[in-house]
Design a protein around this motif. Structure first.
Motif, PDB file in Angstrom:
ATOM      1  N   ALA A  38       0.835  -1.212   0.000  1.00 18.92           N
ATOM      2  CA  ALA A  38       0.000   0.000   0.000  1.00 18.92           C
ATOM      3  C   ALA A  38       0.865   1.255   0.000  1.00 18.92           C
ATOM      4  N   GLN A  39       1.981   1.227   0.765  1.00 18.33           N
ATOM      5  CA  GLN A  39       2.874   2.384   0.807  1.00 18.33           C
ATOM      6  C   GLN A  39       3.535   2.608  -0.544  1.00 18.33           C
ATOM      7  N   LYS A  40       3.927   1.528  -1.233  1.00 22.01           N
ATOM      8  CA  LYS A  40       4.512   1.659  -2.562  1.00 22.01           C
ATOM      9  C   LYS A  40       3.507   2.253  -3.549  1.00 22.01           C
ATOM     10  N   GLN A  41       2.263   1.791  -3.474  1.00 22.71           N
ATOM     11  CA  GLN A  41       1.247   2.338  -4.375  1.00 22.71           C
ATOM     12  C   GLN A  41       1.011   3.819  -4.098  1.00 22.71           C
ATOM     13  N   VAL A  42       1.026   4.189  -2.815  1.00 23.51           N
ATOM     14  CA  VAL A  42       0.845   5.605  -2.478  1.00 23.51           C
ATOM     15  C   VAL A  42       2.001   6.443  -3.021  1.00 23.51           C
ATOM     16  N   GLN A  43       3.232   5.943  -2.864  1.00 22.82           N
ATOM     17  CA  GLN A  43       4.388   6.675  -3.382  1.00 22.82           C
ATOM     18  C   GLN A  43       4.345   6.785  -4.902  1.00 22.82           C
ATOM     19  N   SER A  44       3.959   5.696  -5.581  1.00 20.87           N
ATOM     20  CA  SER A  44       3.842   5.742  -7.034  1.00 20.87           C
ATOM     21  C   SER A  44       2.780   6.745  -7.477  1.00 20.87           C
ATOM     22  N   MET A  45       1.675   6.773  -6.758  1.00 26.15           N
ATOM     23  CA  MET A  45       0.614   7.729  -7.099  1.00 26.15           C
ATOM     24  C   MET A  45       1.071   9.163  -6.863  1.00 26.15           C
ATOM     25  N   ASN A  46       1.783   9.402  -5.774  1.00 20.00           N
ATOM     26  CA  ASN A  46       2.289  10.752  -5.510  1.00 20.00           C
ATOM     27  C   ASN A  46       3.294  11.190  -6.571  1.00 20.00           C
ATOM     28  N   LYS A  47       4.147  10.241  -7.022  1.00 23.27           N
ATOM     29  CA  LYS A  47       5.116  10.568  -8.063  1.00 23.27           C
ATOM     30  C   LYS A  47       4.424  10.924  -9.374  1.00 23.27           C
ATOM     31  N   MET A  48       3.400  10.149  -9.725  1.00 23.98           N
ATOM     32  CA  MET A  48       2.651  10.464 -10.947  1.00 23.98           C
ATOM     33  C   MET A  48       1.987  11.828 -10.850  1.00 23.98           C
ATOM     34  N   CYS A  49       1.416  12.120  -9.692  1.00 27.05           N
ATOM     35  CA  CYS A  49       0.766  13.423  -9.520  1.00 27.05           C
ATOM     36  C   CYS A  49       1.789  14.557  -9.590  1.00 27.05           C
ATOM     37  N   SER A  50       2.981  14.343  -9.013  1.00 28.47           N
ATOM     38  CA  SER A  50       4.014  15.382  -9.058  1.00 28.47           C
ATOM     39  C   SER A  50       4.485  15.634 -10.492  1.00 28.47           C
TER      40      SER A  50
END
Length: 267
Positions: free
Chosen positions: A136-148
């Motif tokens: 879940a933490q990896k998915q959150v980080q990936s989503m934040n990177k895409m948003c950035s």
């Protein structure tokens, strides 16, 4: 029991007032979107969203207040079902529910979502429970990177568009100078009327002054020189002045000096 019933009635009245305010705001906003969309601006839309958000937050505070009883513990039971038109229900529902029959009761008194929606919610909950905290933490980080990355691209495009608009709107010439130059070339506006040094008084068109400037002519300067007769025949390009001109001596010679050694302005 009486105290609890009174508290429940007071809470319901407060909730009805809050919901009425939200309904009026939604009706006004929908009316603007449908009828005033041509004059509607983005700041006005944001103001309407801010108003609705504030009203919903106030409603949540009322529901979470310690004085508000738990409404989920209350059960609503229909006492009378009839297919006939009920004017009181029409007034309470503002004309949306004309009758309170077996057909409309399951929709208006339902406390759970539709069975299909409830099944999908269970599946999503089960999938979320199977995910480990690390995944879940990896998915959150990936989503934040895409948003950035998406935000950086949007900011860059916005900056490039601003720079392009500035370049298009930037003026590369001075209109006043251009108009003055055109007026000077076309109409002689702003040009000086001074005569060159050595010119005499006012001359008529076609007359030459003391300095040899042809007034009113094409602006070509000629030099007047007086030479001895024995040198006149050895000067190439010498043109004798016409003897018929009044006020000029026959010995006056008008010539174009081509040799650099015979500069007409030597002192």
């Amino acid at each position: 029991m009486q105290r609890e019933e009174k508290q429940l009635e007071t809470s319901l009245e407060t909730l009805i007032v809050q919901i009425s305010d939200i309904k009026n705001s939604l009706v006004g906003f929908i009316y603007k979107l449908e009828n005033e969309f041509e004059r509607l601006t983005w700041p006005s839309v944001l103001d309407n969203f801010a108003l609705l958000s504030g009203q919903l937050n106030t409603l949540n505070k009322v529901l979470k207040n310690e004085k508000t009883p738990l409404l989920k513990n209350q059960v609503i039971i229909p006492l009378l079902l009839t297919p006939d038109r009920d004017e009181e229900i029409m007034r309470l529902t503002e004309g949306r529910v004309p009758v309170f029959s077996h057909e409309v009761v399951p929709d208006h008194l339902r406390t759970k979502p539709d069975p299909e929606v409830e099944e999908q919610e269970k599946q999503l909950s089960a999938e979320a429970a199977r995910i480990t905290p690390e995944a879940a933490q990896k998915q959150v980080q990936s989503m934040n990177k895409m948003c950035s990355n998406l935000l950086e691209k949007l900011i860059k495009e916005d900056r490039d568009s601003d720079v392009g608009s500035l370049r298009q709107n930037k003026q590369t010439y001075n209109p006043a100078d251009t108009n003055a130059l055109v007026a000077a070339v076309a109409f002689g506006k702003g040009l000086s009327n001074r005569r060159p040094p050595g010119a005499g008084g006012p001359m008529g068109p076609g007359q030459t002054g003391a300095g040899g400037m042809l007034q009113g002519g094409t602006g070509m300067q000629q030099v007047s020189m007086s030479l001895p007769p024995n040198q006149q025949q050895h000067m190439p390009g010498v043109q004798m002045a016409q003897a018929g001109q009044q006020g000029k001596m026959p010995s006056s010679i008008k010539t174009n000096i081509k040799s650099a050694s015979m500069h007409p302005y030597q002192r």
